[in-house]
Design a protein around this motif. Structure first.
Motif, PDB file in Angstrom:
ATOM      1  N   ASN A 101       0.831  -1.216   0.000  1.00 59.58           N
ATOM      2  CA  ASN A 101       0.000   0.000   0.000  1.00 59.58           C
ATOM      3  C   ASN A 101       0.862   1.261   0.000  1.00 59.58           C
ATOM      4  OD1 ASN A 101      -2.533  -1.391   0.126  1.00 59.58           O
ATOM      5  ND2 ASN A 101      -2.147  -1.794   2.289  1.00 59.58           N
ATOM      6  N   PHE A 102       1.746   1.354  -0.966  1.00 60.18           N
ATOM      7  CA  PHE A 102       2.747   2.410  -1.001  1.00 60.18           C
ATOM      8  C   PHE A 102       2.097   3.750  -1.346  1.00 60.18           C
ATOM      9  CE2 PHE A 102       6.890   3.951  -3.152  1.00 60.18           C
ATOM     10  CZ  PHE A 102       7.289   4.567  -1.977  1.00 60.18           C
ATOM     11  N   ARG A 103       2.265   4.732  -0.438  1.00 62.20           N
ATOM     12  CA  ARG A 103       1.734   6.083  -0.631  1.00 62.20           C
ATOM     13  C   ARG A 103       2.891   7.070  -0.673  1.00 62.20           C
ATOM     14  NH1 ARG A 103      -1.887   3.053  -1.271  1.00 62.20           N
ATOM     15  NH2 ARG A 103      -4.047   3.231  -0.540  1.00 62.20           N
ATOM     16  N   ILE A 104       2.969   7.822  -1.757  1.00 63.18           N
ATOM     17  CA  ILE A 104       3.991   8.853  -1.917  1.00 63.18           C
ATOM     18  C   ILE A 104       3.317  10.207  -1.695  1.00 63.18           C
ATOM     19  CG2 ILE A 104       5.664   9.892  -3.496  1.00 63.18           C
ATOM     20  CD1 ILE A 104       5.436   7.107  -5.047  1.00 63.18           C
ATOM     21  N   ILE A 105       3.668  10.875  -0.620  1.00 63.99           N
ATOM     22  CA  ILE A 105       3.088  12.183  -0.320  1.00 63.99           C
ATOM     23  C   ILE A 105       4.011  13.245  -0.913  1.00 63.99           C
ATOM     24  CG2 ILE A 105       2.197  13.714   1.473  1.00 63.99           C
ATOM     25  CD1 ILE A 105       0.786  11.021   1.413  1.00 63.99           C
ATOM     26  N   LEU A 106       3.576  13.838  -2.005  1.00 61.99           N
ATOM     27  CA  LEU A 106       4.327  14.901  -2.674  1.00 61.99           C
ATOM     28  C   LEU A 106       3.493  16.182  -2.554  1.00 61.99           C
ATOM     29  CD1 LEU A 106       6.678  15.850  -4.535  1.00 61.99           C
ATOM     30  CD2 LEU A 106       5.264  15.140  -6.481  1.00 61.99           C
ATOM     31  N   PRO A 107       3.647  16.931  -1.473  1.00 57.47           N
ATOM     32  CA  PRO A 107       2.757  18.077  -1.246  1.00 57.47           C
ATOM     33  C   PRO A 107       2.747  19.087  -2.389  1.00 57.47           C
ATOM     34  CG  PRO A 107       3.972  17.567   0.758  1.00 57.47           C
ATOM     35  CD  PRO A 107       4.574  16.726  -0.341  1.00 57.47           C
ATOM     36  N   TRP A 108       3.929  19.379  -2.930  1.00 54.70           N
ATOM     37  CA  TRP A 108       4.027  20.391  -3.993  1.00 54.70           C
ATOM     38  C   TRP A 108       4.583  19.761  -5.257  1.00 54.70           C
ATOM     39  CZ3 TRP A 108       8.717  23.881  -4.973  1.00 54.70           C
ATOM     40  CH2 TRP A 108       8.427  24.810  -5.974  1.00 54.70           C
ATOM     41  N   PHE A 109       3.772  19.780  -6.313  1.00 55.14           N
ATOM     42  CA  PHE A 109       4.210  19.298  -7.622  1.00 55.14           C
ATOM     43  C   PHE A 109       4.949  20.462  -8.276  1.00 55.14           C
ATOM     44  CE2 PHE A 109       3.331  18.115 -12.159  1.00 55.14           C
ATOM     45  CZ  PHE A 109       4.035  16.922 -12.148  1.00 55.14           C
ATOM     46  N   SER A 110       6.261  20.486  -8.110  1.00 56.04           N
ATOM     47  CA  SER A 110       7.047  21.702  -8.299  1.00 56.04           C
ATOM     48  C   SER A 110       7.154  22.210  -9.731  1.00 56.04           C
ATOM     49  CB  SER A 110       8.453  21.498  -7.725  1.00 56.04           C
ATOM     50  OG  SER A 110       9.024  20.292  -8.187  1.00 56.04           O
TER      51      SER A 110
END
Length: 331
Positions: A101-110
């Motif tokens: 259940n891999f979750r990648i938290i990328l708050p800002w898509f730069s």
């Protein structure tokens, strides 16, 4: 929505192992605190070889027990090109170590502001970064999920391939909770939400259905461009300008001027992503036009620069991330 600290019981028995880039350490630790016994932080060595390339080491015990956790979360920050490669290296490695259940938290898509090609030869780097992220391998439970907050253009979610899943979230719930506190502190103060352009209005208006709206627009008079009020009444109200991100801050200040001229008692701002290249946040320090400037910790370099600088106040994404991992709805 409430972003207050959740008890361990609230989060149930689903155990998460949480990795994070060193720049997101403060946010990650807040997430771990909020999740209590259901969130375990993994320490990672972010070292470099003499030639400058990354020398990364996952904690051996964690590397051997990834599959025992309900899910694995990686909190990343692509705030400069220099840190992207080392984080992609970890991102590609974790599924091969059987992260579930891999979750990648990328708050800002730069690279989100470079999503269009307007002339031959331009490169849409938003598409390029999406392709890099889409190369994440599948884990035991299938594809990874990439979670992005207030992506600049909603259509960018379709730049990602079918090899990954994408979930778009909003941080305006942090502002709404802050406004609830303001209402308690100042019950007679009327608050209105302003949008710097039609695009921001279309995007965020549904999040503020119970509040008056004001729409700003850019007007050209010969060679001069200025901002005017297209719709709404700021007189006698604390007006809060809402947008997904700020770069130089010029547009926000240009919006503030007519709002004050038309009788707003205060003007404040909220953005999810404070980009502020070349320390452009300085133009807000000591500026009487802006009462408060709220932003999130999606860009850690900005947060370190504006710490303890009025009128800025950082609203952490940690409650939204912890609620997301717990399966709690935002609204």
């Amino acid at each position: 929505m409430s972003c207050r600290r959740q008890s361990t019981e609230t989060f149930g028995s689903k155990q998460w192992l949480i990795f994070y880039h060193e720049s997101m350490k403060e946010t990650a630790h807040k997430v771990g605190d909020l999740m209590g016994g259901t969130g375990t932080l993994s320490e990672l060595e972010w070292n470099r070889f003499n030639d400058g390339f990354p020398n990364l080491q996952i904690n051996k015990d964690d590397a051997q027990r990834l599959e025992k956790f309900y899910g694995t979360c990686l909190i990343v920050s692509f705030h400069t090109p220099e840190v992207i490669f080392e984080q992609l290296s970890l991102l590609y490695a974790l599924p091969r170590l059987r992260a579930r259940n891999f979750r990648i938290i990328l708050p800002w898509f730069s690279t989100g502001t470079m999503e269009r090609v307007e002339q031959v030869g331009q490169i849409a780097t938003a598409n390029s970064l999406a392709r890099m992220l889409s190369c994440c391998p599948h884990g035991p439970g299938g594809p990874a999920t990439i979670v992005i907050f207030d992506i600049h253009a909603l259509q960018e979610q379709f730049y990602f391939s079918d090899s990954v899943l994408v979930e778009l979230k909003s941080a305006v719930w942090l502002l709404k909770e802050r406004l609830m506190k303001l209402k308690i502190e100042n019950p007679d103060e009327e608050i209105a939400i302003a949008f710097p352009d039609d695009g921001a209005h279309k995007r965020f208006k549904s999040k503020f259905k119970d509040m008056p709206h004001i729409i700003c627009t850019k007007v050209r008079n010969g060679d001069v461009r200025f901002v005017s009020i297209k719709e709404g009444e700021p007189k006698g109200r604390h007006v809060i300008i809402v947008d997904d991100l700020v770069q130089s801050g010029g547009t926000l200040l240009e919006c503030a001027k007519p709002l004050m001229d038309m009788g707003a008692t205060k003007v404040s701002c909220f953005v999810t992503h404070g980009v502020f290249p070349k320390e452009s946040w300085n133009k807000f320090v000591g500026n009487d036009l802006i009462h408060k400037f709220w932003l999130t910790d999606s860009i850690p370099t900005t947060c370190s620069q504006i710490k303890d600088q009025a009128p800025f106040e950082v609203l952490s994404l940690a409650p939204l991330i912890s609620n997301y991992l717990a399966g709690l709805a935002e609204d």
